[in-house]
Design an enzyme around this catalytic site. Structure first.
Site, PDB file in Angstrom:
ATOM      1  N   SER A 120       0.832  -1.208   0.000  1.00 52.40           N
ATOM      2  CA  SER A 120       0.000   0.000   0.000  1.00 52.40           C
ATOM      3  C   SER A 120       0.861   1.251   0.000  1.00 52.40           C
ATOM      4  CB  SER A 120      -0.866   0.052   1.265  1.00 52.40           C
ATOM      5  OG  SER A 120      -1.775  -0.994   1.279  1.00 52.40           O
ATOM      6  N   HIS A 141      -2.530  -3.723  -6.422  1.00 53.01           N
ATOM      7  CA  HIS A 141      -2.998  -3.267  -5.110  1.00 53.01           C
ATOM      8  C   HIS A 141      -4.481  -3.568  -4.944  1.00 53.01           C
ATOM      9  CE1 HIS A 141      -3.838   0.116  -2.066  1.00 53.01           C
ATOM     10  NE2 HIS A 141      -3.269  -0.883  -1.439  1.00 53.01           N
ATOM     11  N   GLU A 153      -5.628  -1.599  -8.231  1.00 48.97           N
ATOM     12  CA  GLU A 153      -4.717  -0.647  -8.873  1.00 48.97           C
ATOM     13  C   GLU A 153      -3.527  -1.442  -9.434  1.00 48.97           C
ATOM     14  OE1 GLU A 153      -5.507   3.409  -6.251  1.00 48.97           O
ATOM     15  OE2 GLU A 153      -4.107   1.942  -5.444  1.00 48.97           O
ATOM     16  N   ASN A 191      -5.439   5.942  -2.120  1.00 51.03           N
ATOM     17  CA  ASN A 191      -4.981   6.358  -0.793  1.00 51.03           C
ATOM     18  C   ASN A 191      -4.478   7.798  -0.794  1.00 51.03           C
ATOM     19  OD1 ASN A 191      -5.753   4.021   0.429  1.00 51.03           O
ATOM     20  ND2 ASN A 191      -3.746   3.044   0.302  1.00 51.03           N
TER      21      ASN A 191
HETATM   22  N1  LIG Z   1      -4.919  -4.841   5.366  1.00 50.98           N
HETATM   23  C1  LIG Z   1      -5.243  -3.988   4.403  1.00 50.98           C
HETATM   24  O1  LIG Z   1      -6.263  -3.279   4.468  1.00 50.98           O
HETATM   25  C2  LIG Z   1      -4.376  -3.885   3.184  1.00 50.98           C
HETATM   26  C3  LIG Z   1      -4.925  -3.361   1.995  1.00 50.98           C
HETATM   27  C4  LIG Z   1      -4.128  -3.317   0.835  1.00 50.98           C
HETATM   28  C5  LIG Z   1      -2.818  -3.751   0.906  1.00 50.98           C
HETATM   29  N2  LIG Z   1      -2.302  -4.233   2.081  1.00 50.98           N
HETATM   30  C6  LIG Z   1      -0.914  -4.728   2.073  1.00 50.98           C
HETATM   31  O2  LIG Z   1      -0.959  -6.153   1.983  1.00 50.98           O
HETATM   32  C7  LIG Z   1       0.151  -6.716   2.685  1.00 50.98           C
HETATM   33  C8  LIG Z   1      -0.348  -7.682   3.736  1.00 50.98           C
HETATM   34  O3  LIG Z   1      -1.210  -7.028   4.617  1.00 50.98           O
HETATM   35  P1  LIG Z   1      -2.193  -7.831   5.594  1.00 50.98           P
HETATM   36  O4  LIG Z   1      -3.075  -6.818   6.209  1.00 50.98           O
HETATM   37  O5  LIG Z   1      -2.772  -9.005   4.888  1.00 50.98           O
HETATM   38  O6  LIG Z   1      -1.140  -8.358   6.701  1.00 50.98           O
HETATM   39  P2  LIG Z   1      -1.312  -9.561   7.726  1.00 50.98           P
HETATM   40  O7  LIG Z   1      -0.435  -9.229   8.876  1.00 50.98           O
HETATM   41  O8  LIG Z   1      -2.744  -9.881   7.974  1.00 50.98           O
HETATM   42  O9  LIG Z   1      -0.676 -10.827   6.955  1.00 50.98           O
HETATM   43  C9  LIG Z   1       0.665 -10.901   6.580  1.00 50.98           C
HETATM   44  C10 LIG Z   1       1.031 -12.390   6.509  1.00 50.98           C
HETATM   45  O10 LIG Z   1       2.304 -12.502   5.876  1.00 50.98           O
HETATM   46  C11 LIG Z   1       3.052 -13.492   6.564  1.00 50.98           C
HETATM   47  N3  LIG Z   1       4.460 -13.223   6.294  1.00 50.98           N
HETATM   48  C12 LIG Z   1       5.256 -12.289   6.852  1.00 50.98           C
HETATM   49  N4  LIG Z   1       6.476 -12.335   6.296  1.00 50.98           N
HETATM   50  C13 LIG Z   1       6.463 -13.314   5.362  1.00 50.98           C
HETATM   51  C14 LIG Z   1       7.408 -13.819   4.435  1.00 50.98           C
HETATM   52  N5  LIG Z   1       8.637 -13.315   4.376  1.00 50.98           N
HETATM   53  N6  LIG Z   1       7.029 -14.820   3.608  1.00 50.98           N
HETATM   54  C15 LIG Z   1       5.778 -15.311   3.668  1.00 50.98           C
HETATM   55  N7  LIG Z   1       4.834 -14.876   4.523  1.00 50.98           N
HETATM   56  C16 LIG Z   1       5.167 -13.887   5.356  1.00 50.98           C
HETATM   57  C17 LIG Z   1       2.640 -13.368   8.006  1.00 50.98           C
HETATM   58  O11 LIG Z   1       2.914 -14.556   8.722  1.00 50.98           O
HETATM   59  C18 LIG Z   1       1.148 -13.067   7.871  1.00 50.98           C
HETATM   60  O12 LIG Z   1       0.372 -14.248   7.887  1.00 50.98           O
HETATM   61  C19 LIG Z   1       0.951  -5.530   3.221  1.00 50.98           C
HETATM   62  O13 LIG Z   1       1.952  -5.190   2.297  1.00 50.98           O
HETATM   63  C20 LIG Z   1      -0.090  -4.437   3.312  1.00 50.98           C
HETATM   64  O14 LIG Z   1       0.468  -3.138   3.242  1.00 50.98           O
HETATM   65  C21 LIG Z   1      -3.051  -4.328   3.215  1.00 50.98           C
END
Ligand SMILES: NC(=O)c1ccc[n+]([C@@H]2O[C@H](COP(=O)([O-])OP(=O)(O)OC[C@H]3O[C@@H](n4cnc5c(N)ncnc54)[C@H](O)[C@@H]3O)[C@@H](O)[C@H]2O)c1
Length: 376
Positions: A120, A141, A153, A191
């Site tokens: 993000s 995204h 996106e 965003n």
């Molecule tokens: N939550 C949101 O609203 C949202 C929206 C758009 C984008 N994002 C982006 O998506 C990504 C994930 O966000 P999320 O909210 O799902 O996070 P989250 O914490 O729910 O999940 C992340 C997962 O990745 C795993 N992980 C961490 N390091 C790892 C690695 N090296 N290899 C494999 N797995 C690994 C963790 O164990 C965890 O299960 C981030 O980059 C975030 O910025 C989040």
């Protein structure tokens, strides 16, 4: 070829599981992994549970739920994602971690496989830098919750190959999403262009207007939810972190000013729905004030200005910005559609008046891009 492509997903948290669901539901074979055993083990059950609401509502036959779950295959390591034509990473928001994952994947995937980051806030170019095949790296995204949100996106960095973009677009559209090309700039489209919705509402709050009347003005203007109710939904702490991140990435420009009222709200602990109280939650909605139309015009003028700045920087279109804002935020009209319906002269007049009486810390906040002011 998109059909029959195997999709890889790295990270099985909120976003990764949602993205896996999107592709599995659309009939793709999905290979997915996580660094931790617990999310790997629970992923099929969590996916089934996510689909159960639609089964219970009679919208999804049980057999289809089971077929979707069967298309998700959990693997232990990133190397096991090797058959994938496209891998989408949704791991933690950390550039070195994402870079290391892509470096490991490059060694095992087909040379023409595409590596997509769901970041993000990081630059896609920074994630790609130093990889053996940066041309195969791009951003996809997704928005939360990924299965429900139609918008994705698509972000190219300067070296992303056209064929990589085409494949990512093709499979994501085949999974039912609306794909909007977005520049590799902080906040991409949504965003970034959303900032004034909150920021200008906070400016009004600091001028003495109430959160309830500002929200009521925006609802009266056709918005499903007012800015403060939206902050309460997201969480004031999450909103503050996103605002601070963008302000830093944009060099502290006053268009991204972090208002004291938001910091104070976070410090008070009343973060919104999750804590039981926020700016307006759980109060009943107020009636719009007598000058509701003027309040909404002011917020829409600043929204239009931010969209115009992004447009002037290249890499997107007016239609792309408007579509992204309608799908990503449920806005009734895009910021540039708002500009057209209010009229350029009206918007420029509102911005000029705001700029002329802006306090010192906001001077420059309301300046339009040259391209916009020159069209008058
Ligand atoms: N939550 C949101 O609203 C949202 C929206 C758009 C984008 N994002 C982006 O998506 C990504 C994930 O966000 P999320 O909210 O799902 O996070 P989250 O914490 O729910 O999940 C992340 C997962 O990745 C795993 N992980 C961490 N390091 C790892 C690695 N090296 N290899 C494999 N797995 C690994 C963790 O164990 C965890 O299960 C981030 O980059 C975030 O910025 C989040």
């Amino acid at each position: 070829m998109a059909e029959g492509s195997v999709i890889g997903v790295a990270g099985l948290g909120t976003m990764g599981l949602g993205i896996a669901q999107v592709f599995a539901q659309a009939g793709f074979a999905v290979l997915a992994t996580d660094a931790l055993a617990a999310p790997r083990q629970s992923a099929p059950t969590r996916l089934a549970q996510a689909l159960d609401a639609r089964v219970a509502a009679g919208k999804l036959p049980l057999a289809d739920r089971d077929a979707t779950v069967a298309r998700l295959r959990i693997v232990d390591t990133p190397e096991d994602l090797s058959p994938a034509a496209l891998v989408i990473e949704a791991i933690l928001e950390d550039a070195p971690a994402k870079h290391a994952l892509f470096a490991a994947l490059e060694g095992v995937l087909a040379p023409d496989a595409v590596l997509a980051t769901n970041t993000s806030s990081l630059s896609v170019a920074a994630v790609a830098q130093g990889l053996a095949r940066p041309g195969r790296v791009l951003g996809l995204h997704f928005f939360n919750p990924a299965p429900a949100m139609r918008l994705v996106e698509l972000i190219a960095h300067k070296g992303t190959e056209v064929s990589a973009l085409a494949l990512a677009r093709q499979v994501t559209e085949a999974a039912g999403k609306t794909v909007i090309p977005s520049p590799d700039r902080p906040g991409f489209i949504v965003n970034r262009c959303a900032r004034p919705f909150y920021g200008e509402a906070l400016a009004l709050l600091e001028e003495g207007r109430s959160a309830a009347e500002i929200d009521a003005a925006m609802v009266a203007a056709g918005y499903r939810i007012g800015p403060f109710a939206l902050i309460d939904l997201i969480g004031a702490d999450i909103n503050l972190a996103a605002t601070e991140g963008l302000a830093a990435a944009m060099g502290g420009h006053p268009r991204y000013h972090v208002f004291d009222a938001l910091r104070a709200q976070v410090a008070s602990g009343n973060l919104g729905r999750k804590t039981g109280r926020g700016f307006v939650f759980p109060d009943a909605p107020a009636s719009p004030p007598a000058d509701a139309a003027a309040l909404a015009l002011r917020i829409e003028a600043v929204l239009a200005n931010e969209a115009a700045w992004l447009l002037s920087e290249g890499g997107t279109t007016a239609q792309g910005i408007d579509t992204a804002m309608k799908l990503g935020l449920n806005f009734p009209r895009g910021p540039l559609e708002g500009l057209r319906s209010h009229g350029l002269q009206t918007i420029l007049g509102v911005l000029a008046a705001l700029e002329s009486r802006a306090p010192a810390h906001l001077k420059g906040r309301y300046m339009p891009p040259l391209a916009l002011s020159e069209t008058q």
